[in-house]
Design a protein around this motif. Sequence first.
Motif: not given
Length: 189
Positions: A22-27, A78-82, A87-88
Amino acid sequence: MSVRNDYDRKTAGLAGVRVEGVEYWDMRDVEPREWDHGDWHHAVMGVELTTDAGPVSVVCTNTFHPYGVEIFDEPLSKLVVRGDDGPGNWTVTDHPAWRSRTDQPILAAGTFWERLGFGPGRYSDGSIATPARTVEVPVALRLDFAAGPLWFVAGNPSETGEVFIPGDEIMVVFTPEEMLRIGFPAVAF
């Protein structure tokens, strides 16, 4: 097939899947992070589950109306652009609330749908710009494990403890008592 039927099929398809990580993602990718609030976690942008059937991402989308919770069979990476500051993401697999559910099959999966009414929209002179309408929004996704259920909620928590639902952030709730506290009805879903 309707969008809602497709949604319900994807959600029901989680039954029998084992969560391995499990990983959480933040902006933003900043430290320190404040995400563990006891009976609930603030994953903000979303949750990425590593499962024995492949990746599953839980995020807020506007498929039904802004701020509904939805799952995708792709990793969040794959859904977000870093960018330089986000995001982290961070791993929470070893947190006790997740550890008791890791390597255990999901027994059942379900969705809590909220019916929202809008309008009619009016111009400044009072004439109708858009007719009244209602939409059904998936505001919480429930996963049942032998260790107990958990919910992914499309909600924005405030510093004073209130939660705006639906919201554009993901909360992970681990107890029925917390679900009642943030405003969900005392019925199983």
